[in-house]
Design a protein around this motif. Structure first.
Motif, PDB file in Angstrom:
ATOM      1  N   THR A  10      -4.159  -6.738   2.241  1.00 43.79           N
ATOM      2  CA  THR A  10      -4.931  -5.495   2.152  1.00 43.79           C
ATOM      3  C   THR A  10      -4.899  -4.734   3.468  1.00 43.79           C
ATOM      4  OG1 THR A  10      -6.972  -6.705   2.651  1.00 43.79           O
ATOM      5  CG2 THR A  10      -6.453  -6.345   0.320  1.00 43.79           C
ATOM      6  N   ASP A  11      -4.857  -5.471   4.588  1.00 39.61           N
ATOM      7  CA  ASP A  11      -4.726  -4.824   5.895  1.00 39.61           C
ATOM      8  C   ASP A  11      -3.397  -4.070   5.980  1.00 39.61           C
ATOM      9  OD1 ASP A  11      -7.149  -5.849   6.896  1.00 39.61           O
ATOM     10  OD2 ASP A  11      -6.175  -7.700   7.558  1.00 39.61           O
ATOM     11  N   VAL A  12      -2.343  -4.732   5.524  1.00 37.49           N
ATOM     12  CA  VAL A  12      -1.014  -4.111   5.555  1.00 37.49           C
ATOM     13  C   VAL A  12      -0.970  -2.912   4.612  1.00 37.49           C
ATOM     14  CG1 VAL A  12       1.436  -4.460   5.082  1.00 37.49           C
ATOM     15  CG2 VAL A  12       0.096  -6.276   6.204  1.00 37.49           C
ATOM     16  N   ARG A  13      -1.533  -3.074   3.424  1.00 35.97           N
ATOM     17  CA  ARG A  13      -1.577  -1.962   2.457  1.00 35.97           C
ATOM     18  C   ARG A  13      -2.283  -0.755   3.057  1.00 35.97           C
ATOM     19  NH1 ARG A  13      -5.935  -2.728  -1.866  1.00 35.97           N
ATOM     20  NH2 ARG A  13      -7.090  -2.267   0.047  1.00 35.97           N
ATOM     21  N   ASP A  14      -3.440  -1.000   3.685  1.00 30.43           N
ATOM     22  CA  ASP A  14      -4.210   0.105   4.249  1.00 30.43           C
ATOM     23  C   ASP A  14      -3.481   0.781   5.400  1.00 30.43           C
ATOM     24  OD1 ASP A  14      -7.484  -1.496   3.812  1.00 30.43           O
ATOM     25  OD2 ASP A  14      -6.177  -0.440   2.396  1.00 30.43           O
ATOM     26  N   GLU A  15      -2.735   0.009   6.180  1.00 28.69           N
ATOM     27  CA  GLU A  15      -1.966   0.582   7.282  1.00 28.69           C
ATOM     28  C   GLU A  15      -0.844   1.472   6.753  1.00 28.69           C
ATOM     29  OE1 GLU A  15      -0.252   1.535  10.976  1.00 28.69           O
ATOM     30  OE2 GLU A  15      -2.269   0.890  10.391  1.00 28.69           O
ATOM     31  N   ILE A  16      -0.111   0.980   5.746  1.00 30.06           N
ATOM     32  CA  ILE A  16       0.977   1.783   5.182  1.00 30.06           C
ATOM     33  C   ILE A  16       0.413   3.019   4.498  1.00 30.06           C
ATOM     34  CG2 ILE A  16       2.916   1.798   3.560  1.00 30.06           C
ATOM     35  CD1 ILE A  16       3.326   0.086   6.065  1.00 30.06           C
ATOM     36  N   ARG A  17      -0.693   2.862   3.779  1.00 29.71           N
ATOM     37  CA  ARG A  17      -1.313   4.015   3.111  1.00 29.71           C
ATOM     38  C   ARG A  17      -1.757   5.050   4.133  1.00 29.71           C
ATOM     39  NH1 ARG A  17      -6.027   2.591  -0.902  1.00 29.71           N
ATOM     40  NH2 ARG A  17      -7.013   1.914   1.035  1.00 29.71           N
ATOM     41  N   ALA A  18      -2.317   4.593   5.260  1.00 26.83           N
ATOM     42  CA  ALA A  18      -2.737   5.526   6.310  1.00 26.83           C
ATOM     43  C   ALA A  18      -1.535   6.298   6.857  1.00 26.83           C
ATOM     44  CB  ALA A  18      -3.436   4.763   7.431  1.00 26.83           C
ATOM     45  N   ARG A  19      -0.409   5.634   6.994  1.00 22.58           N
ATOM     46  CA  ARG A  19       0.787   6.313   7.490  1.00 22.58           C
ATOM     47  C   ARG A  19       1.288   7.347   6.491  1.00 22.58           C
ATOM     48  NH1 ARG A  19       4.378   1.425  10.322  1.00 22.58           N
ATOM     49  NH2 ARG A  19       2.680   0.625  11.635  1.00 22.58           N
ATOM     50  N   ILE A  20       1.143   7.047   5.198  1.00 20.96           N
ATOM     51  CA  ILE A  20       1.541   8.008   4.165  1.00 20.96           C
ATOM     52  C   ILE A  20       0.615   9.216   4.191  1.00 20.96           C
ATOM     53  CG2 ILE A  20       1.707   8.379   1.667  1.00 20.96           C
ATOM     54  CD1 ILE A  20       2.632   5.440   1.439  1.00 20.96           C
ATOM     55  N   LEU A  21      -0.693   8.968   4.309  1.00 24.59           N
ATOM     56  CA  LEU A  21      -1.663  10.063   4.312  1.00 24.59           C
ATOM     57  C   LEU A  21      -1.526  10.932   5.559  1.00 24.59           C
ATOM     58  CD1 LEU A  21      -4.857   8.252   2.971  1.00 24.59           C
ATOM     59  CD2 LEU A  21      -3.268   9.718   1.724  1.00 24.59           C
ATOM     60  N   SER A  22      -1.132  10.323   6.687  1.00 28.44           N
ATOM     61  CA  SER A  22      -0.961  11.084   7.925  1.00 28.44           C
ATOM     62  C   SER A  22       0.419  11.728   8.008  1.00 28.44           C
ATOM     63  CB  SER A  22      -1.160  10.172   9.140  1.00 28.44           C
ATOM     64  OG  SER A  22      -0.102   9.219   9.239  1.00 28.44           O
TER      65      SER A  22
END
Length: 233
Positions: A10-22
């Protein structure tokens, strides 16, 4: 994001999602290989694989066996409901699409909107009213609130040209959506902008989205008389 503690999927998912959103990873971009992400973040490849599976299931990325992983061009985030782009919906019915911005202002959130977002104090959000047309006739009247804290880029969008509906679907993936369908009698603005008489029964589609715990947008889409909602499986 390298650290001493072992990252969960979930940490990795949230990091990748944050990069997509940014927009570090923009729509259509090919992501690094799972192995490379695992090395960068200091976790197991299987952890990255599980995170990517979840991002694929909610519609942020597309994974192909030999083609790698790409950010979706039109992210629909299939958590529970696919939010349509109204322009496409009209065009797919064989009609000519039109759009009119009625108003766009920064206003304090009223109690009903606060209740939808689950917030306890009024705050300023972008309040957008717009009319979507099909063959030059009213199709959907949209009354929308956008949280500019979670979605600051909306303030740079020319909403005279591009609808908030289309911009948000293309640019602001969400992790949760609440959807309500109900009927209301036309009155005031809904009767005026949908060119119908007061008391006419109208379908309302109400959608509210979040990214994590942060509200994104809440919209009441009021459809013109005769509107038909079609679901294809």
């Amino acid at each position: 994001m390298n650290g001493q503690t072992r990252l969960s999927w979930t940490d990795v998912r949230d990091e990748i999602r944050a990069r997509i959103l940014s927009r570090t990873y923009a729509p259509g971009d090919k992501l690094p290989r799972d192995e490379d992400i695992a090395i960068e973040l200091g976790c197991a490849r299987t952890t990255v694989h599980r995170a990517m599976q979840d991002l694929s299931q909610i519609g942020l990325v597309e994974r192909k066996r030999k083609g790698g992983t790409h950010v979706m061009t039109d992210p629909v985030t299939r958590a529970t409901f696919d939010i349509p782009i109204t322009r496409r919906e009209v065009e797919q019915r064989g009609s000519k699409y039109g759009y009119q911005l009625i108003s766009s202002t920064l206003d304090d959130t009223p109690m009903p909107v606060m209740a939808r977002f689950g917030i306890h104090k009024p705050c300023q959000m972008l309040h957008v009213k717009a009319l979507h047309l099909a063959d030059n006739r009213p199709y959907i009247f949209e009354d929308r609130w956008v949280n500019t804290r979670s979605t600051p880029d909306i303030l740079n969008v020319d909403l005279e040209v591009e609808s908030a509906n289309e911009w948000l679907v293309r640019n602001k993936p969400y992790s949760r959506v609440d959807v309500r369908f109900y009927a209301m009698n036309a009155q005031g603005e809904s009767a005026k902008y949908l060119s119908t008489t007061a008391g006419t029964a109208l379908l309302v589609i109400e959608r509210t989205t979040w990214i994590g715990q942060d509200p994104i947008t809440s919209v009441q889409a009021v459809a013109a008389p005769g509107y038909q909602l079609t679901a294809l499986n």
